[in-house]
Design an enzyme around this catalytic site. Structure first.
Site, mmCIF file in Angstrom:
data_model
loop_
_atom_site.group_PDB
_atom_site.id
_atom_site.type_symbol
_atom_site.label_atom_id
_atom_site.label_comp_id
_atom_site.label_asym_id
_atom_site.label_seq_id
_atom_site.Cartn_x
_atom_site.Cartn_y
_atom_site.Cartn_z
ATOM 1 N N HIS A 662 0.848 -1.205 0.000
ATOM 2 C CA HIS A 662 0.000 0.000 0.000
ATOM 3 C C HIS A 662 0.877 1.245 0.000
ATOM 4 O O HIS A 662 2.062 1.202 0.343
ATOM 5 C CB HIS A 662 -0.906 0.014 1.234
ATOM 6 N N ASP A 664 1.030 5.073 1.875
ATOM 7 C CA ASP A 664 0.473 5.732 3.061
ATOM 8 C C ASP A 664 -0.110 7.067 2.630
ATOM 9 O O ASP A 664 0.409 7.726 1.737
ATOM 10 C CB ASP A 664 1.566 5.979 4.106
ATOM 11 N N HIS A 714 4.784 -0.043 0.005
ATOM 12 C CA HIS A 714 5.426 -0.985 0.937
ATOM 13 C C HIS A 714 4.421 -1.955 1.540
ATOM 14 O O HIS A 714 3.210 -1.750 1.475
ATOM 15 C CB HIS A 714 6.165 -0.228 2.038
ATOM 16 N N ARG A 724 3.679 -8.577 17.634
ATOM 17 C CA ARG A 724 4.548 -7.459 17.307
ATOM 18 C C ARG A 724 3.735 -6.172 17.393
ATOM 19 O O ARG A 724 2.573 -6.129 16.976
ATOM 20 C CB ARG A 724 5.090 -7.659 15.885
#
Ligand SMILES: *[C@@H]1O[C@H](CO)[C@@H](O)[C@H](O)[C@H]1NC(C)=O
Ligand SMILES: *[C@@H]1O[C@H](CO)[C@@H](O)[C@H](O)[C@H]1NC(C)=O
Ligand SMILES: *[C@@H]1O[C@H](CO)[C@@H](O)[C@H](O)[C@H]1NC(C)=O
Ligand SMILES: *[C@@H]1O[C@H](CO)[C@@H](O)[C@H](O)[C@H]1NC(C)=O
Length: 733
Positions: A662, A664, A714, A724
């Site tokens: 995607h 940002d 990314h 995480r």
């Protein structure tokens, strides 16, 4: 030739005027003829100051009445001082030399400003056998005013606090004394002086223009300090004289304390204190087991940020713990857990620990007394070190430094960053509240360095146990109908003649702002970026962050992707725990309800900063710590760090393990790893597709910064086990 003649004429005049045929000694009076007599029944701080100044100028001083009970009344309130006349009379009887010159002077509130030579010269110039200090105000009997001779210029009334004269004349002056110890010496000497016959036969005059003596009562406006060549001298600006002796009589105690900080030369611009540090106490010969026993009193009277940090610093204080007793007073249930966690690991290290908790119904004033008693009642205790919990003692040697100064009462100067606030007052207003002294700012900013006698100190100070057991033995030191406990305490200390010193010879630390501290979060300190930015930074910003702007620690793992340390381990842990504590993780895909403008185009499992009311604080963090890095790495781009999307993302194999490729919705993005690969999870990382470049080993507390749109398409790589967490901001959408 003419000049030669003139010289000759003056030479002759000189010879005539000072001819040895005259019976008066015409050369300078020899210094060894001078003896200073003073009455001191107790070695108060004021007496010690007097003696230091006398030693400094090499006066020979004889102290009368040592160890005797003081019966002479309290000169602050009522006439008194007859005891001084009695002691003088009996001391004079023992002195046989007729040419001896006696300076009789008070000592608790007196400092010398110059030496014997100048004093004797001015005495000689007064051309009388006895010279009294002079007063602006008549006291104690105003009805005697008309009987006082008029003076052409200067003060008209006699002051008994200081006079100088030949022994035979002084003997004559006191010969009629038969009063009681609490009769007024001032009235006695005044009656001698206003009696014309006695005045003539004893040959008395007044030092009306303060050439020898400066009484400060009623004369504060006349006196200024002159700083010249690193030396200080009091000057009377009304008569343009340089008094040799300065006397803080009547209600001018505070002013003499102030002047006493400077004269005689106890202090210099360059080196700080000189004379005032002569009776240091040294640790150099002591084994740790011989260190003086100290009771540290810790007072928690309001919800306070960074209390865990307070106890960490306590543990790190450089002083053997088996020579320390702790007294902890805590009024706040909120802080129980911090104390418990400190005691669990460290209670056994200390000699004794006494804790008074919020359930015990002990009020603030009583707690201070109980703390003092813990030291008073323990014969081994030599010092009480009082520390309020909002005090940030950065200097680990503080306790040793203060003990070395060997004062009955001494405090480290504490500041508030960027402000002129400190834990001391330089002066008092007429009604006993704060007033700024003319040297206050210079002391705060360490342009003047030394040990300062001040009228008010709070929050942290060291008291010597002998003073707690004598001058300060009262159990109601903090009680007052009108004053706050801290002000009441300082006023008691001042009234007892105990000097409150504050030192700025080292940097010691600061005091926290406790206003606006909220206790409704799990880790409330995280919210302190506005109130206590320095402490917030120390606690939460990575120790190597500051090197980013001047060093080379920013890494560049992929094109236009920058990687740098930003958070401490603690920040990461606190943020994650805070989010888990809140617990309302968004379901995958359910992004629209919380987000204005629909910027979030790829859904994650997350909690947004605004959901935990951390939005303002996070914005400030971006502006203070991220913007400078952005502007360094992307030169020419200026950011105000506008960001509506700030959130913590959770990746779990069975929940959401990854994020598909995607862009940002940002100009640039910050992505901070909040936990550790291989310890907390496996897998994870980030891949920039255009460059086929991955960061596969994120570092806890490190931020990735990369452009958001267009180039840096990314994906979040799959987390394969564990959980995480990352914190993400889309900046400048
Ligand atoms: C005091 O005496 C000492 C030694 O006799 C001398 O070094 C010092 O300069 C004197 N101080 C003053 C202020 O005269
Ligand atoms: C005091 O003594 C001096 C000599 O020392 C003399 O000149 C002066 O007149 C005397 N003053 C009085 C008031 O007796
Ligand atoms: C900060 O940098 C120093 C020197 O490079 C390093 O030894 C230290 O571990 C770093 N601190 C942290 C918390 O990573
Ligand atoms: C991407 O890089 C990896 C090695 O890091 C390599 O195996 C792979 O072939 C590369 N893919 C492309 C499309 O270049």
């Amino acid at each position: 030739m003419r000049a030669g003649t003139l010289t000759l004429v003056f030479g002759l005049l000189w010879l005539t005027a000072f001819s040895p045929l005259h019976c008066e000694p015409k050369g300078p009076l020899p210094e060894e003829k001078l003896l200073v007599l003073t009455v001191a029944t107790k070695e108060t701080d004021g007496f010690k100051r007097f003696m230091r100044s006398a030693q400094h100028f090499n006066y020979t001083v004889k102290v009368l009445g040592r160890g005797e009970k003081w019966n002479g009344g309290d000169y602050m309130t009522a006439p008194g001082g007859g005891q001084k006349v009695r002691l003088l009379k009996s001391a004079l009887a023992d002195i046989k030399e007729k040419d001896k010159i006696i300076l009789f002077i008070d000592s608790y509130d007196v400092v010398f400003s110059s030496g014997p030579k100048e004093l004797l010269k001015k005495f000689q110039q007064a051309k009388h056998k006895v010279v009294f200090s002079a007063e602006t105000l008549i006291w104690p009997d105003r009805h005697l005013e008309d009987k006082h001779p008029h003076v052409r210029e200067g003060k008209r009334f006699l002051g008994a606090g200081g006079f100088i004269g030949y022994v035979p004349n002084l003997k004559e002056m006191v010969s009629d004394w038969s009063g009681e110890d609490d009769d007024s010496d001032q009235l006695f000497y005044t009656k001698v002086y206003i009696n014309p016959a006695k005045r003539k036969s004893i040959n008395i005059t007044l030092d009306s223009k303060c050439r020898l003596f400066q009484n400060l009562h009623g004369a504060l406006d006349e006196v200024v300090l002159k700083f010249e060549d690193g030396r200080v001298r009091a000057r009377n600006v009304l008569y343009d004289t340089l008094p040799v002796i300065v006397h803080g009589n009547g209600p001018t105690k505070l002013q003499i304390n102030y002047l006493g900080n400077y004269i005689p030369n106890v202090w210099t611009f360059e080196t700080g204190c000189t004379v005032c540090s002569e009776d240091l106490r040294s640790f150099s010969t002591l084994k740790e087991s011989e260190f003086p026993v100290v009771v540290i009193g810790i007072f928690i009277q309001q919800p306070t940020p960074f209390v865990s940090a307070f106890f960490e610093r306590l543990v790190n204080l450089k002083y053997p713990k088996n020579r320390l007793n702790l007294f902890i007073y805590n009024q706040e249930p909120h802080h129980d857990k911090h104390i418990r966690s400190f005691l669990e690991s460290h209670e056994a290290d200390y000699k004794v620990v006494k804790l008074i908790g919020p359930d015990e119904g002990v009020d603030v004033i009583t707690s201070r007394n109980i703390g003092f008693d813990m030291c008073r009642d323990d014969i081994d205790c030599e010092y009480f070190f009082s520390v309020d919990v909002e005090v940030v003692l950065k200097n680990e040697d503080t306790l040793k430094i203060l003990i070395e100064l060997n004062k009955p009462f001494v405090a480290p100067m504490m500041t508030k960053p960027g402000r002129l606030w400190t834990n001391f007052w330089g002066a008092l207003s007429a009604d006993g509240y704060y007033a700024r002294s003319e040297d206050y700012v210079d002391i705060v900013q360490a342009r003047r360095v030394g040990i300062w006698n001040v009228p008010y100190v709070s929050q942290v100070y060291l008291l010597r146990a002998d003073v707690l057991r004598s001058e300060l033995k009262d159990s109601d030191l903090f009680n007052s109908a009108t004053l706050d406990p801290d002000m009441a305490f300082c006023s008691r200390v001042r009234d007892q003649g105990v000097f409150m010193f504050v030192t700025n010879m080292h940097s010691f630390g600061r005091v926290l702002n406790t206003e606006n501290y909220q206790t409704n979060h799990l880790h409330n300190d995280l919210w302190q970026i506005f109130e206590n930015p320095v402490d917030w930074e120390e606690r939460y910003i990575h120790e190597n962050y500051s090197q980013i702007l001047n060093g080379n620690i920013v890494e560049n793992p992929c094109p236009d992707v920058y990687w740098f340390p930003i958070f401490t381990e603690r920040t990461c842990t606190h943020l994650v725990e805070e989010m888990e504590h809140f617990g309302q993780w968004s379901g995958g895909g359910n992004t629209d309800t919380r987000i204005q403008g629909g910027y979030e185009n790829v859904p994650t499992i997350d909690i947004h900063m605004n959901q935990v009311n951390f939005e303002k604080e996070w914005q400030k963090f971006l502006l203070d710590y991220i913007a400078p890095v952005t502007e360094k790495m992307f030169p020419g781009y200026f950011t105000r760090c506008i960001s509506y999307l700030n959130f913590v993302v959770r990746y779990k194999p069975d929940e959401q393990p990854l994020l598909t490729p995607h862009h940002d919705a940002s100009t640039f993005t910050i992505n901070i790893a909040l936990n550790s690969k291989d310890i907390d999870y496996q897998g994870g990382g980030c891949r920039f597709l255009r460059y086929n470049c991955s960061i596969r080993a994120p570092r806890k507390g490190w931020a990735l910064m990369h452009p958001g749109r267009l180039t840096h398409y990314h994906e979040g790589l799959p987390t394969t086990s564990g959980t995480r967490y990352i914190a993400v901001s889309f900046v400048d959408p």
